[in-house]
Design an enzyme around this catalytic site. Structure first.
Site, PDB file in Angstrom:
ATOM      1  N   ARG A  51       0.810  -1.228   0.000  1.00 21.24           N
ATOM      2  CA  ARG A  51       0.000   0.000   0.000  1.00 21.24           C
ATOM      3  C   ARG A  51       0.839   1.272   0.000  1.00 21.24           C
ATOM      4  O   ARG A  51       0.347   2.336  -0.341  1.00 21.24           O
ATOM      5  CB  ARG A  51      -0.919   0.003   1.223  1.00 21.24           C
ATOM      6  N   LYS A 148       0.489 -19.257   6.610  1.00 22.76           N
ATOM      7  CA  LYS A 148      -0.308 -19.449   7.800  1.00 22.76           C
ATOM      8  C   LYS A 148      -0.404 -18.134   8.558  1.00 22.76           C
ATOM      9  O   LYS A 148       0.437 -17.270   8.313  1.00 22.76           O
ATOM     10  CB  LYS A 148       0.297 -20.547   8.663  1.00 22.76           C
ATOM     11  N   GLU A 216      11.164 -24.001  22.047  1.00 23.18           N
ATOM     12  CA  GLU A 216      11.797 -22.756  21.610  1.00 23.18           C
ATOM     13  C   GLU A 216      12.263 -21.965  22.835  1.00 23.18           C
ATOM     14  O   GLU A 216      11.656 -22.070  23.904  1.00 23.18           O
ATOM     15  CB  GLU A 216      10.792 -21.890  20.842  1.00 23.18           C
ATOM     16  N   HIS A 240       2.519 -27.299  12.256  1.00 17.83           N
ATOM     17  CA  HIS A 240       3.858 -27.884  12.236  1.00 17.83           C
ATOM     18  C   HIS A 240       3.927 -29.274  12.909  1.00 17.83           C
ATOM     19  O   HIS A 240       4.458 -30.222  12.349  1.00 17.83           O
ATOM     20  CB  HIS A 240       4.863 -26.959  12.918  1.00 17.83           C
TER      21      HIS A 240
END
Ligand code: BG6
Length: 481
Positions: A51, A148, A216, A240
Protein backbone atom coordinates in the site's frame (compact mmCIF):
# COMPACT_ATOMS: atom_id res chain seq x y z
CA UNK A 1 30.16 -30.71 -0.03
CA UNK A 2 28.23 -28.27 -2.20
CA UNK A 3 24.79 -29.27 -3.37
CA UNK A 4 24.14 -29.20 -7.11
CA UNK A 5 21.94 -26.28 -8.16
CA UNK A 6 19.65 -26.62 -11.16
CA UNK A 7 18.27 -23.29 -12.39
CA UNK A 8 14.48 -22.98 -12.42
CA UNK A 9 12.62 -21.69 -15.46
CA UNK A 10 12.13 -17.96 -15.84
CA UNK A 11 9.39 -16.42 -13.74
CA UNK A 12 7.68 -13.26 -12.57
CA UNK A 13 6.97 -13.36 -8.85
CA UNK A 14 4.70 -10.80 -7.24
CA UNK A 15 5.00 -10.44 -3.47
CA UNK A 16 1.92 -8.84 -1.90
CA UNK A 17 2.84 -7.38 1.46
CA UNK A 18 6.35 -6.75 0.17
CA UNK A 19 7.09 -4.11 2.80
CA UNK A 20 6.12 -6.44 5.67
CA UNK A 21 8.14 -8.41 8.16
CA UNK A 22 7.93 -11.81 6.46
CA UNK A 23 9.01 -10.36 3.13
CA UNK A 24 11.99 -8.64 4.74
CA UNK A 25 13.01 -11.46 7.04
CA UNK A 26 12.37 -14.53 4.91
CA UNK A 27 11.07 -14.09 1.35
CA UNK A 28 13.59 -11.58 0.00
CA UNK A 29 16.62 -13.09 1.79
CA UNK A 30 15.63 -16.53 0.46
CA UNK A 31 15.28 -15.21 -3.09
CA UNK A 32 18.62 -13.44 -2.74
CA UNK A 33 20.38 -16.62 -1.63
CA UNK A 34 18.89 -18.64 -4.49
CA UNK A 35 19.97 -15.89 -6.87
CA UNK A 36 23.47 -15.98 -5.47
CA UNK A 37 23.56 -19.77 -5.95
CA UNK A 38 22.65 -19.31 -9.60
CA UNK A 39 19.21 -20.89 -9.36
CA UNK A 40 17.26 -17.85 -10.51
CA UNK A 41 17.68 -17.19 -14.22
CA UNK A 42 18.56 -13.78 -15.61
CA UNK A 43 15.46 -11.95 -16.67
CA UNK A 44 13.34 -13.14 -13.74
CA UNK A 45 11.31 -10.38 -12.14
CA UNK A 46 10.38 -9.89 -8.52
CA UNK A 47 7.63 -7.33 -8.10
CA UNK A 48 6.82 -5.94 -4.68
CA UNK A 49 3.21 -4.88 -4.15
CA UNK A 50 2.05 -2.97 -1.09
CA UNK A 51 0.00 0.00 0.00
CA UNK A 52 2.93 2.38 0.56
CA UNK A 53 3.40 5.10 -1.98
CA UNK A 54 7.02 4.68 -2.98
CA UNK A 55 9.16 4.52 -6.06
CA UNK A 56 10.96 1.51 -7.43
CA UNK A 57 14.23 3.01 -6.15
CA UNK A 58 12.75 3.44 -2.63
CA UNK A 59 11.66 -0.18 -2.65
CA UNK A 60 15.07 -1.38 -3.80
CA UNK A 61 16.68 0.65 -1.00
CA UNK A 62 14.28 -0.85 1.53
CA UNK A 63 15.07 -4.38 0.40
CA UNK A 64 18.78 -3.63 0.42
CA UNK A 65 18.47 -2.71 4.10
CA UNK A 66 16.45 -5.87 4.79
CA UNK A 67 19.07 -8.04 3.10
CA UNK A 68 21.84 -6.35 5.07
CA UNK A 69 19.95 -7.21 8.24
CA UNK A 70 18.87 -10.75 7.42
CA UNK A 71 21.51 -12.25 5.13
CA UNK A 72 24.89 -13.29 6.52
CA UNK A 73 27.54 -10.69 5.73
CA UNK A 74 29.67 -13.35 3.97
CA UNK A 75 26.91 -13.92 1.44
CA UNK A 76 26.47 -10.27 0.54
CA UNK A 77 28.89 -9.19 -2.14
CA UNK A 78 28.16 -5.80 -3.72
CA UNK A 79 28.01 -7.02 -7.30
CA UNK A 80 25.58 -9.90 -6.62
CA UNK A 81 23.51 -7.61 -4.46
CA UNK A 82 23.32 -4.89 -7.11
CA UNK A 83 22.26 -7.39 -9.78
CA UNK A 84 19.63 -8.84 -7.43
CA UNK A 85 18.21 -5.40 -6.64
CA UNK A 86 17.99 -4.65 -10.35
CA UNK A 87 15.45 -7.50 -10.67
CA UNK A 88 13.07 -5.78 -8.28
CA UNK A 89 10.15 -3.64 -9.27
CA UNK A 90 7.37 -2.10 -7.23
CA UNK A 91 3.69 -1.35 -7.64
CA UNK A 92 1.41 0.43 -5.19
CA UNK A 93 -1.73 -1.62 -4.63
CA UNK A 94 -4.39 -1.64 -1.97
CA UNK A 95 -5.66 -5.22 -2.00
CA UNK A 96 -9.28 -4.11 -1.68
CA UNK A 97 -9.00 -1.16 -4.03
CA UNK A 98 -9.13 -0.81 -7.80
CA UNK A 99 -5.87 0.99 -8.47
CA UNK A 100 -2.56 -0.46 -9.42
CA UNK A 101 -3.82 -3.73 -10.93
CA UNK A 102 -3.51 -2.63 -14.53
CA UNK A 103 -0.01 -1.34 -13.84
CA UNK A 104 0.84 -4.71 -12.32
CA UNK A 105 -0.56 -6.56 -15.32
CA UNK A 106 1.51 -4.38 -17.64
CA UNK A 107 4.72 -5.14 -15.73
CA UNK A 108 4.35 -8.89 -16.13
CA UNK A 109 5.70 -10.88 -19.03
CA UNK A 110 3.85 -13.42 -21.16
CA UNK A 111 5.04 -17.01 -21.42
CA UNK A 112 6.84 -17.23 -18.09
CA UNK A 113 5.68 -18.75 -14.81
CA UNK A 114 3.57 -16.24 -12.90
CA UNK A 115 3.53 -16.66 -9.15
CA UNK A 116 1.79 -14.51 -6.56
CA UNK A 117 2.87 -14.64 -2.94
CA UNK A 118 0.13 -13.49 -0.53
CA UNK A 119 2.29 -12.33 2.38
CA UNK A 120 -0.65 -10.47 3.85
CA UNK A 121 -3.37 -10.99 6.46
CA UNK A 122 -5.65 -13.93 5.52
CA UNK A 123 -8.60 -11.53 5.45
CA UNK A 124 -7.14 -10.16 2.19
CA UNK A 125 -6.63 -13.50 0.42
CA UNK A 126 -10.07 -13.47 -1.21
CA UNK A 127 -9.84 -9.84 -2.40
CA UNK A 128 -6.44 -10.39 -4.02
CA UNK A 129 -7.43 -13.70 -5.62
CA UNK A 130 -10.53 -12.10 -7.08
CA UNK A 131 -8.73 -9.10 -8.57
CA UNK A 132 -5.91 -11.19 -10.02
CA UNK A 133 -8.47 -13.34 -11.74
CA UNK A 134 -10.94 -10.70 -12.90
CA UNK A 135 -8.23 -8.38 -14.19
CA UNK A 136 -6.80 -11.23 -16.23
CA UNK A 137 -3.42 -11.07 -14.45
CA UNK A 138 -3.49 -14.66 -13.26
CA UNK A 139 -4.56 -17.32 -15.75
CA UNK A 140 -5.01 -21.08 -15.34
CA UNK A 141 -1.22 -21.56 -15.16
CA UNK A 142 -0.54 -18.98 -12.44
CA UNK A 143 0.38 -20.09 -8.92
CA UNK A 144 -0.56 -18.48 -5.65
CA UNK A 145 1.24 -18.91 -2.36
CA UNK A 146 -0.50 -18.39 0.97
CA UNK A 147 0.92 -18.28 4.46
CA UNK A 148 -0.31 -19.45 7.80
CA UNK A 149 -2.37 -18.87 9.83
CA UNK A 150 -4.72 -20.57 7.40
CA UNK A 151 -7.83 -19.85 9.44
CA UNK A 152 -8.29 -20.00 13.18
CA UNK A 153 -10.76 -22.86 13.13
CA UNK A 154 -12.51 -25.15 10.65
CA UNK A 155 -15.09 -22.54 9.59
CA UNK A 156 -12.58 -19.82 8.84
CA UNK A 157 -10.28 -22.28 7.03
CA UNK A 158 -13.20 -23.46 4.91
CA UNK A 159 -14.10 -19.86 4.09
CA UNK A 160 -10.50 -19.20 2.98
CA UNK A 161 -10.45 -22.34 0.88
CA UNK A 162 -13.71 -21.29 -0.75
CA UNK A 163 -12.45 -17.74 -1.41
CA UNK A 164 -9.37 -19.12 -3.18
CA UNK A 165 -11.23 -21.90 -4.97
CA UNK A 166 -13.60 -19.32 -6.49
CA UNK A 167 -10.75 -18.18 -8.74
CA UNK A 168 -8.02 -20.82 -8.63
CA UNK A 169 -7.80 -24.58 -8.91
CA UNK A 170 -6.30 -26.61 -6.08
CA UNK A 171 -3.24 -27.40 -8.22
CA UNK A 172 -2.51 -23.66 -8.35
CA UNK A 173 -2.65 -23.09 -4.58
CA UNK A 174 0.52 -23.47 -2.49
CA UNK A 175 -0.26 -23.37 1.26
CA UNK A 176 2.96 -22.94 3.17
CA UNK A 177 3.88 -24.82 6.31
CA UNK A 178 7.54 -23.87 6.52
CA UNK A 179 8.34 -26.99 8.58
CA UNK A 180 7.87 -29.05 5.43
CA UNK A 181 10.61 -27.02 3.76
CA UNK A 182 13.17 -27.80 6.45
CA UNK A 183 15.90 -30.10 5.18
CA UNK A 184 15.70 -32.39 8.19
CA UNK A 185 11.93 -32.69 7.96
CA UNK A 186 12.27 -33.80 4.34
CA UNK A 187 14.91 -36.16 5.57
CA UNK A 188 12.31 -37.90 7.71
CA UNK A 189 10.78 -39.18 4.50
CA UNK A 190 14.15 -40.37 3.27
CA UNK A 191 14.88 -42.17 6.54
CA UNK A 192 11.53 -43.91 6.53
CA UNK A 193 11.10 -44.71 2.86
CA UNK A 194 14.62 -45.15 1.52
CA UNK A 195 15.71 -47.71 4.14
CA UNK A 196 14.40 -51.22 4.67
CA UNK A 197 15.73 -51.17 8.21
CA UNK A 198 12.98 -49.29 10.00
CA UNK A 199 9.81 -50.13 8.13
CA UNK A 200 9.27 -53.68 9.50
CA UNK A 201 9.49 -52.32 13.05
CA UNK A 202 7.50 -49.14 12.39
CA UNK A 203 4.20 -50.16 13.98
CA UNK A 204 2.39 -50.80 17.24
CA UNK A 205 3.82 -54.28 17.55
CA UNK A 206 7.34 -52.93 18.03
CA UNK A 207 7.02 -49.24 18.86
CA UNK A 208 6.15 -48.48 22.49
CA UNK A 209 5.53 -44.78 21.92
CA UNK A 210 6.63 -41.75 19.92
CA UNK A 211 7.54 -38.29 21.24
CA UNK A 212 7.59 -35.12 19.17
CA UNK A 213 9.14 -32.08 20.83
CA UNK A 214 9.48 -28.58 19.41
CA UNK A 215 10.91 -26.39 22.18
CA UNK A 216 11.80 -22.76 21.61
CA UNK A 217 13.74 -20.32 23.77
CA UNK A 218 12.12 -17.24 22.28
CA UNK A 219 9.01 -15.74 23.84
CA UNK A 220 6.17 -14.17 21.93
CA UNK A 221 8.18 -10.94 21.60
CA UNK A 222 6.62 -8.32 19.34
CA UNK A 223 3.95 -10.77 18.11
CA UNK A 224 2.11 -10.77 21.44
CA UNK A 225 -1.12 -9.35 20.09
CA UNK A 226 -1.43 -11.98 17.34
CA UNK A 227 -0.16 -14.79 19.54
CA UNK A 228 -2.62 -14.12 22.31
CA UNK A 229 -5.52 -14.82 19.96
CA UNK A 230 -3.81 -17.99 18.81
CA UNK A 231 -1.78 -19.90 21.43
CA UNK A 232 0.46 -22.90 20.96
CA UNK A 233 -2.33 -25.19 19.77
CA UNK A 234 -3.22 -23.02 16.78
CA UNK A 235 0.24 -21.55 16.21
CA UNK A 236 2.28 -24.77 16.31
CA UNK A 237 0.26 -27.97 16.85
CA UNK A 238 -2.46 -27.62 14.19
CA UNK A 239 0.18 -27.18 11.51
CA UNK A 240 3.86 -27.88 12.24
CA UNK A 241 3.50 -30.66 14.83
CA UNK A 242 0.63 -32.31 12.98
CA UNK A 243 2.74 -32.36 9.82
CA UNK A 244 5.62 -33.99 11.69
CA UNK A 245 3.19 -36.51 13.16
CA UNK A 246 1.88 -37.29 9.68
CA UNK A 247 5.35 -37.90 8.28
CA UNK A 248 6.15 -40.27 11.13
CA UNK A 249 2.83 -42.11 11.16
CA UNK A 250 1.80 -42.22 7.47
CA UNK A 251 1.77 -45.30 5.26
CA UNK A 252 4.38 -45.37 2.51
CA UNK A 253 2.92 -43.51 -0.47
CA UNK A 254 3.26 -45.34 -3.77
CA UNK A 255 5.46 -42.55 -5.16
CA UNK A 256 6.93 -39.24 -4.14
CA UNK A 257 4.28 -37.19 -5.87
CA UNK A 258 2.24 -34.41 -4.29
CA UNK A 259 -1.14 -36.11 -4.09
CA UNK A 260 0.24 -39.53 -3.21
CA UNK A 261 2.02 -37.96 -0.22
CA UNK A 262 -0.85 -35.75 0.77
CA UNK A 263 -3.43 -38.54 0.56
CA UNK A 264 -1.42 -40.57 3.08
CA UNK A 265 -0.94 -37.62 5.43
CA UNK A 266 -4.64 -36.88 5.31
CA UNK A 267 -5.45 -40.47 6.33
CA UNK A 268 -3.35 -40.03 9.48
CA UNK A 269 -5.18 -36.87 10.51
CA UNK A 270 -8.53 -38.51 9.84
CA UNK A 271 -7.52 -41.51 11.96
CA UNK A 272 -6.81 -39.41 15.07
CA UNK A 273 -9.00 -40.28 18.04
CA UNK A 274 -10.75 -37.37 19.74
CA UNK A 275 -8.51 -36.09 22.51
CA UNK A 276 -9.30 -37.15 26.06
CA UNK A 277 -9.33 -34.01 28.30
CA UNK A 278 -6.93 -35.68 30.75
CA UNK A 279 -4.38 -36.14 27.97
CA UNK A 280 -3.71 -32.44 27.53
CA UNK A 281 -1.63 -29.95 29.52
CA UNK A 282 -1.47 -26.26 28.75
CA UNK A 283 1.17 -23.95 30.20
CA UNK A 284 2.08 -20.27 30.28
CA UNK A 285 5.50 -18.86 31.15
CA UNK A 286 5.38 -16.61 34.15
CA UNK A 287 8.44 -14.67 35.22
CA UNK A 288 9.66 -11.16 35.67
CA UNK A 289 9.56 -8.42 33.02
CA UNK A 290 9.78 -9.68 29.45
CA UNK A 291 10.09 -13.19 30.85
CA UNK A 292 6.44 -13.01 31.70
CA UNK A 293 3.89 -14.07 29.14
CA UNK A 294 1.19 -11.75 30.46
CA UNK A 295 3.31 -8.63 30.19
CA UNK A 296 4.75 -9.71 26.81
CA UNK A 297 1.34 -10.25 25.29
CA UNK A 298 -0.08 -7.15 26.98
CA UNK A 299 -3.14 -8.93 28.35
CA UNK A 300 -3.02 -9.41 32.14
CA UNK A 301 -6.07 -11.69 32.06
CA UNK A 302 -4.82 -13.91 29.26
CA UNK A 303 -5.57 -17.63 29.39
CA UNK A 304 -3.70 -18.38 26.19
CA UNK A 305 -1.17 -21.21 26.32
CA UNK A 306 2.46 -20.67 25.36
CA UNK A 307 3.10 -24.38 25.98
CA UNK A 308 1.13 -27.48 25.23
CA UNK A 309 1.70 -31.17 25.77
CA UNK A 310 -0.71 -33.86 24.71
CA UNK A 311 -1.09 -37.55 24.10
CA UNK A 312 -2.89 -38.75 21.04
CA UNK A 313 -3.79 -42.00 19.35
CA UNK A 314 -3.86 -42.86 15.67
CA UNK A 315 -6.62 -45.42 15.29
CA UNK A 316 -5.52 -47.64 12.47
CA UNK A 317 -3.97 -51.10 12.06
CA UNK A 318 -0.45 -49.80 12.17
CA UNK A 319 -0.69 -47.67 15.30
CA UNK A 320 -3.55 -48.96 17.46
CA UNK A 321 -2.19 -48.95 21.02
CA UNK A 322 0.93 -46.84 20.44
CA UNK A 323 0.57 -43.36 21.96
CA UNK A 324 2.10 -40.27 20.39
CA UNK A 325 3.16 -37.55 22.83
CA UNK A 326 3.54 -34.05 21.44
CA UNK A 327 4.89 -30.98 23.22
CA UNK A 328 5.84 -27.51 22.17
CA UNK A 329 6.45 -24.28 24.04
CA UNK A 330 8.09 -20.91 24.11
CA UNK A 331 10.72 -19.61 26.56
CA UNK A 332 11.90 -23.10 27.29
CA UNK A 333 15.31 -24.29 28.39
CA UNK A 334 16.78 -24.68 24.94
CA UNK A 335 15.84 -24.73 21.28
CA UNK A 336 15.28 -28.35 20.38
CA UNK A 337 13.11 -30.04 17.78
CA UNK A 338 13.28 -33.79 17.78
CA UNK A 339 11.35 -36.96 17.28
CA UNK A 340 11.91 -39.92 19.55
CA UNK A 341 10.74 -43.39 18.62
CA UNK A 342 10.96 -45.74 21.59
CA UNK A 343 10.83 -49.44 20.79
CA UNK A 344 9.38 -52.19 22.96
CA UNK A 345 11.20 -54.68 25.16
CA UNK A 346 12.50 -57.84 23.54
CA UNK A 347 10.02 -60.63 24.24
CA UNK A 348 12.44 -62.61 26.39
CA UNK A 349 15.72 -61.80 28.11
CA UNK A 350 18.42 -64.45 28.14
CA UNK A 351 20.67 -62.31 30.35
CA UNK A 352 18.82 -62.58 33.65
CA UNK A 353 17.23 -60.21 36.10
CA UNK A 354 20.41 -58.46 37.24
CA UNK A 355 20.90 -56.83 33.90
CA UNK A 356 19.27 -53.45 33.56
CA UNK A 357 17.47 -53.48 30.27
CA UNK A 358 17.02 -50.19 28.38
CA UNK A 359 14.78 -49.64 25.39
CA UNK A 360 16.10 -49.18 21.88
CA UNK A 361 15.43 -45.58 21.02
CA UNK A 362 15.72 -43.79 17.68
CA UNK A 363 16.15 -40.05 18.06
CA UNK A 364 15.78 -37.90 14.96
CA UNK A 365 17.16 -34.44 15.72
CA UNK A 366 15.53 -31.83 13.48
CA UNK A 367 17.23 -28.76 14.89
CA UNK A 368 19.84 -27.82 16.00
CA UNK A 369 22.69 -30.33 15.53
CA UNK A 370 20.68 -32.18 12.88
CA UNK A 371 21.24 -35.89 12.99
CA UNK A 372 20.04 -39.21 14.32
CA UNK A 373 21.03 -41.48 17.12
CA UNK A 374 20.00 -45.01 17.79
CA UNK A 375 20.42 -46.36 21.30
CA UNK A 376 21.34 -50.03 21.34
CA UNK A 377 22.38 -52.49 24.05
CA UNK A 378 25.93 -53.86 23.98
CA UNK A 379 28.14 -55.78 26.35
CA UNK A 380 30.01 -53.53 28.73
CA UNK A 381 33.70 -54.16 27.99
CA UNK A 382 35.70 -55.89 30.70
CA UNK A 383 36.08 -59.21 32.49
CA UNK A 384 33.09 -58.75 34.81
CA UNK A 385 30.80 -61.16 33.00
CA UNK A 386 27.92 -60.40 30.71
CA UNK A 387 26.92 -56.94 31.82
CA UNK A 388 24.84 -54.92 29.40
CA UNK A 389 25.10 -51.25 28.64
CA UNK A 390 23.21 -48.97 26.30
CA UNK A 391 25.21 -46.83 23.90
CA UNK A 392 24.29 -44.43 21.13
CA UNK A 393 25.10 -45.01 17.50
CA UNK A 394 25.27 -41.31 16.88
CA UNK A 395 25.31 -39.58 13.54
CA UNK A 396 25.55 -35.88 13.08
CA UNK A 397 24.65 -34.86 9.51
CA UNK A 398 27.21 -32.06 9.61
CA UNK A 399 29.98 -34.55 10.40
CA UNK A 400 28.74 -37.17 7.97
CA UNK A 401 28.15 -34.80 5.08
CA UNK A 402 30.86 -32.23 5.71
CA UNK A 403 30.72 -29.17 7.91
CA UNK A 404 30.48 -26.86 4.95
CA UNK A 405 27.23 -28.37 3.74
CA UNK A 406 25.05 -25.41 2.99
CA UNK A 407 21.62 -26.08 4.45
CA UNK A 408 19.14 -23.76 2.72
CA UNK A 409 16.43 -22.03 4.69
CA UNK A 410 13.03 -23.69 4.38
CA UNK A 411 11.71 -20.73 2.38
CA UNK A 412 14.41 -21.11 -0.26
CA UNK A 413 13.30 -24.62 -1.02
CA UNK A 414 9.60 -23.80 -0.88
CA UNK A 415 9.69 -20.73 -3.13
CA UNK A 416 11.72 -22.61 -5.73
CA UNK A 417 9.21 -25.48 -5.54
CA UNK A 418 6.43 -23.02 -6.37
CA UNK A 419 8.31 -21.98 -9.49
CA UNK A 420 8.98 -25.64 -10.37
CA UNK A 421 5.29 -26.38 -9.86
CA UNK A 422 5.89 -29.03 -7.21
CA UNK A 423 3.23 -29.13 -4.47
CA UNK A 424 4.65 -32.07 -2.49
CA UNK A 425 5.78 -29.89 0.41
CA UNK A 426 2.61 -27.79 0.55
CA UNK A 427 -0.61 -28.51 2.36
CA UNK A 428 -3.69 -29.38 0.43
CA UNK A 429 -6.99 -27.72 1.40
CA UNK A 430 -8.52 -30.93 2.76
CA UNK A 431 -5.48 -31.59 4.96
CA UNK A 432 -5.76 -28.19 6.58
CA UNK A 433 -9.47 -28.65 7.13
CA UNK A 434 -8.99 -32.12 8.62
CA UNK A 435 -6.40 -30.75 11.04
CA UNK A 436 -8.78 -28.02 12.19
CA UNK A 437 -11.62 -30.54 12.47
CA UNK A 438 -9.51 -32.44 15.01
CA UNK A 439 -8.24 -29.34 16.86
CA UNK A 440 -11.55 -27.44 17.14
CA UNK A 441 -13.27 -29.71 19.69
CA UNK A 442 -10.09 -29.84 21.78
CA UNK A 443 -10.05 -26.04 22.05
CA UNK A 444 -13.82 -25.90 22.59
CA UNK A 445 -13.48 -28.40 25.45
CA UNK A 446 -10.90 -26.36 27.37
CA UNK A 447 -12.79 -23.15 26.71
CA UNK A 448 -15.94 -24.84 28.01
CA UNK A 449 -14.10 -25.85 31.19
CA UNK A 450 -12.76 -22.32 31.65
CA UNK A 451 -9.36 -23.93 31.85
CA UNK A 452 -6.34 -21.84 32.93
CA UNK A 453 -2.89 -22.74 31.69
CA UNK A 454 -0.44 -24.00 34.31
CA UNK A 455 2.41 -21.55 34.98
CA UNK A 456 5.97 -22.62 34.19
CA UNK A 457 9.28 -20.94 34.73
CA UNK A 458 10.92 -19.34 31.75
CA UNK A 459 13.99 -21.36 30.81
CA UNK A 460 12.45 -24.59 32.16
CA UNK A 461 11.20 -27.70 30.42
CA UNK A 462 7.55 -26.67 30.82
CA UNK A 463 4.95 -27.18 33.55
CA UNK A 464 4.94 -30.05 36.03
CA UNK A 465 1.73 -31.37 34.48
CA UNK A 466 3.58 -32.18 31.25
CA UNK A 467 5.92 -34.49 33.16
CA UNK A 468 2.95 -36.14 34.85
CA UNK A 469 1.30 -36.72 31.46
CA UNK A 470 4.00 -39.26 30.74
CA UNK A 471 4.72 -40.40 34.31
CA UNK A 472 1.20 -41.65 34.75
CA UNK A 473 1.82 -43.96 31.78
CA UNK A 474 5.15 -45.11 33.26
CA UNK A 475 7.15 -43.19 30.65
CA UNK A 476 9.21 -40.03 30.55
CA UNK A 477 10.09 -37.31 28.12
CA UNK A 478 13.52 -37.30 26.66
CA UNK A 479 15.40 -34.65 28.55
CA UNK A 480 15.70 -31.21 26.97
CA UNK A 481 19.34 -30.37 27.51
C1 BG6 B 1 5.95 -20.15 13.29
C2 BG6 B 1 5.23 -19.76 14.55
O1 BG6 B 1 5.07 -20.73 12.37
O2 BG6 B 1 7.00 -21.06 13.61
C3 BG6 B 1 6.20 -19.16 15.55
O3 BG6 B 1 4.21 -18.83 14.25
C4 BG6 B 1 7.35 -20.11 15.79
O4 BG6 B 1 5.53 -18.87 16.78
C5 BG6 B 1 7.98 -20.54 14.49
O5 BG6 B 1 8.30 -19.42 16.60
C6 BG6 B 1 9.02 -21.62 14.72
O6 BG6 B 1 9.72 -21.85 13.53
P1 BG6 B 1 11.23 -22.33 13.55
O7 BG6 B 1 11.56 -22.47 12.10
O8 BG6 B 1 12.02 -21.27 14.25
O9 BG6 B 1 11.25 -23.63 14.29
Amino acid sequence: MVARVIPVESFDLVVFGATGDLAHRKIMPSLYRRWKEGQIPDGAKIIGAARSDMSRADFQAQIETALTNFVAADDLDPDTLARFLAMLDYVMIDARGDDGWDALGAMMREDVVRAFYFSVAPALFGAIAERLHLRGIADRHARIVVEKPFGKDLNTARALNRALAAHFHEDQIYRIDHYLGKETVQNLMAVRFANILFEPLWNAQFVDHVQITVAETVGVGGRGEYYDTSGAMRDMVQNHLMQLLCLIAMEPPHCFEPDAMRDEKLKVIRALDPLHPGDLVRGQYRGAGSDDYLSECGNPASRTESFIALKLHVSNWRWKGTPFYLRTGKRMKSRVSEIVVTFKEPPHSIFGESNQWRENVLVIRLQPDEGMDLRVMIKEPGPGGMRLKDVALDMSFAEALGNDLDVPDAYERLIMDVIRGNQTLFMRGDEVEAAWAWVDPVIAAWEGRDDRPEPYEPGSTGPEGALMLMHKDGRRWREIR
